[in-house]
Design a protein around this motif. Sequence first.
Motif, PDB file in Angstrom:
ATOM      1  N   GLN A 145       0.824  -1.205   0.000  1.00  0.00           N
ATOM      2  CA  GLN A 145       0.000   0.000   0.000  1.00  0.00           C
ATOM      3  C   GLN A 145       0.861   1.260   0.000  1.00  0.00           C
ATOM      4  O   GLN A 145       0.590   2.214  -0.741  1.00  0.00           O
ATOM      5  N   GLU A 146       1.899   1.255   0.816  1.00  0.00           N
ATOM      6  CA  GLU A 146       2.791   2.417   0.852  1.00  0.00           C
ATOM      7  C   GLU A 146       3.485   2.614  -0.488  1.00  0.00           C
ATOM      8  O   GLU A 146       3.649   3.748  -0.961  1.00  0.00           O
ATOM      9  N   GLY A 147       3.891   1.506  -1.117  1.00  0.00           N
ATOM     10  CA  GLY A 147       4.517   1.601  -2.427  1.00  0.00           C
ATOM     11  C   GLY A 147       3.566   2.143  -3.474  1.00  0.00           C
ATOM     12  O   GLY A 147       3.943   2.979  -4.303  1.00  0.00           O
ATOM     13  N   ALA A 148       2.317   1.680  -3.436  1.00  0.00           N
ATOM     14  CA  ALA A 148       1.313   2.188  -4.372  1.00  0.00           C
ATOM     15  C   ALA A 148       1.081   3.677  -4.156  1.00  0.00           C
ATOM     16  O   ALA A 148       1.006   4.458  -5.117  1.00  0.00           O
ATOM     17  N   ASP A 149       0.982   4.086  -2.895  1.00  0.00           N
ATOM     18  CA  ASP A 149       0.759   5.505  -2.600  1.00  0.00           C
ATOM     19  C   ASP A 149       1.904   6.372  -3.118  1.00  0.00           C
ATOM     20  O   ASP A 149       1.680   7.486  -3.609  1.00  0.00           O
ATOM     21  N   ARG A 150       3.127   5.849  -3.025  1.00  0.00           N
ATOM     22  CA  ARG A 150       4.290   6.637  -3.478  1.00  0.00           C
ATOM     23  C   ARG A 150       4.283   6.877  -4.983  1.00  0.00           C
ATOM     24  O   ARG A 150       4.894   7.839  -5.453  1.00  0.00           O
ATOM     25  N   ALA A 152       2.097   8.068  -6.705  1.00  0.00           N
ATOM     26  CA  ALA A 152       1.420   9.333  -7.028  1.00  0.00           C
ATOM     27  C   ALA A 152       2.410  10.450  -7.290  1.00  0.00           C
ATOM     28  O   ALA A 152       2.094  11.416  -8.012  1.00  0.00           O
ATOM     29  N   ASP A 153       3.599  10.342  -6.760  1.00  0.00           N
ATOM     30  CA  ASP A 153       4.603  11.399  -6.913  1.00  0.00           C
ATOM     31  C   ASP A 153       5.614  11.099  -8.024  1.00  0.00           C
ATOM     32  O   ASP A 153       6.548  11.866  -8.231  1.00  0.00           O
ATOM     33  N   LEU A 154       5.420   9.980  -8.733  1.00  0.00           N
ATOM     34  CA  LEU A 154       6.390   9.556  -9.737  1.00  0.00           C
ATOM     35  C   LEU A 154       5.932   9.900 -11.143  1.00  0.00           C
ATOM     36  O   LEU A 154       4.738   9.898 -11.444  1.00  0.00           O
ATOM     37  N   ARG A 155       6.889  10.156 -12.003  1.00  0.00           N
ATOM     38  CA  ARG A 155       6.631  10.303 -13.439  1.00  0.00           C
ATOM     39  C   ARG A 155       6.873   8.948 -14.086  1.00  0.00           C
ATOM     40  O   ARG A 155       7.925   8.335 -13.884  1.00  0.00           O
ATOM     41  N   ALA A 156       5.899   8.483 -14.845  1.00  0.00           N
ATOM     42  CA  ALA A 156       5.986   7.141 -15.424  1.00  0.00           C
ATOM     43  C   ALA A 156       7.127   7.044 -16.438  1.00  0.00           C
ATOM     44  O   ALA A 156       7.318   7.927 -17.263  1.00  0.00           O
ATOM     45  N   ARG A 157       7.855   5.919 -16.347  1.00  0.00           N
ATOM     46  CA  ARG A 157       8.928   5.659 -17.306  1.00  0.00           C
ATOM     47  C   ARG A 157       8.693   4.377 -18.094  1.00  0.00           C
ATOM     48  O   ARG A 157       9.505   4.021 -18.943  1.00  0.00           O
ATOM     49  N   ARG A 158       7.579   3.709 -17.812  1.00  0.00           N
ATOM     50  CA  ARG A 158       7.235   2.474 -18.512  1.00  0.00           C
ATOM     51  C   ARG A 158       5.745   2.474 -18.814  1.00  0.00           C
ATOM     52  O   ARG A 158       4.953   3.125 -18.127  1.00  0.00           O
ATOM     53  N   GLY A 170      -0.010  12.814  -9.070  1.00  0.00           N
ATOM     54  CA  GLY A 170      -0.989  13.229  -8.084  1.00  0.00           C
ATOM     55  C   GLY A 170      -1.926  12.115  -7.666  1.00  0.00           C
ATOM     56  O   GLY A 170      -2.573  12.202  -6.622  1.00  0.00           O
ATOM     57  N   GLU A 171      -1.997  11.074  -8.477  1.00  0.00           N
ATOM     58  CA  GLU A 171      -2.808   9.901  -8.162  1.00  0.00           C
ATOM     59  C   GLU A 171      -1.943   8.658  -8.346  1.00  0.00           C
ATOM     60  O   GLU A 171      -1.052   8.635  -9.194  1.00  0.00           O
ATOM     61  N   PRO A 172      -2.197   7.602  -7.592  1.00  0.00           N
ATOM     62  CA  PRO A 172      -1.351   6.412  -7.694  1.00  0.00           C
ATOM     63  C   PRO A 172      -1.561   5.646  -8.992  1.00  0.00           C
ATOM     64  O   PRO A 172      -2.597   5.775  -9.648  1.00  0.00           O
ATOM     65  N   ASP A 173      -0.563   4.863  -9.339  1.00  0.00           N
ATOM     66  CA  ASP A 173      -0.642   4.011 -10.514  1.00  0.00           C
ATOM     67  C   ASP A 173      -1.679   2.917 -10.296  1.00  0.00           C
ATOM     68  O   ASP A 173      -1.672   2.247  -9.258  1.00  0.00           O
TER      69      ASP A 173
END
Length: 199
Positions: A145-150, A152-158, A170-173
């Motif tokens: 859950q914590e990994g999923a929440d994080r 939200a702050d990432l820019r997708a690279r895949r 701003g929203e989780p993957d």
Amino acid sequence: MAFDQEAVLRRFAQDVEDAHAELTELDQRSGDGDFGDNLRGGLRGAVLRFEKGGTSAFGALGEEFLDEVGGTSGPLLGLLFTEIAHALGSGTDSAAAFGAGAKAGLAAIQRVGEAQLGDRTLVDALAPAVEAAPQGLDAAARAAQEGADRTADLRARRGRASYVGDRAKGEPDPGAVGIALFFRAAAAVAEPDVQNLGR
């Protein structure tokens, strides 16, 4: 500790039914909006496949996602579920075997998809869950859950989300959220006294 595969399958299927709208909305921001439908459809199909007999609950999950579920996530989740089914079928039907299968599943997913931590994919929830699994499925579920929440702050690279730039931030993957739901279901069945595992 015995691990009730059928109970996990049914709990996961129900949790995804409940989260379908959220998963669809998340995927509309970062992809083509079909993740909720694919995950829900795969789980419905897996339940029916299991009920017909001839395979374990996780065997049915792996077969259904590999054979019937489209998109990028279908085959990748199929690999995860298949590796867990193999581990659970090795004679040690336990939460420890579940964790070992998840670790093998992570390796298979990264071998095929090449995603790494920080790429804003389901790996961002799965890798922390695998690392935490030796401490118990409660710990694994919380880490997922914590990994999923994080994410939200990432820019997708895949994946498809990599083409939309910061629009998905701003929203989780959605794939990571799906993994968190899976581990939450496993923990809820294996460690039913644990509460408040996430969303």
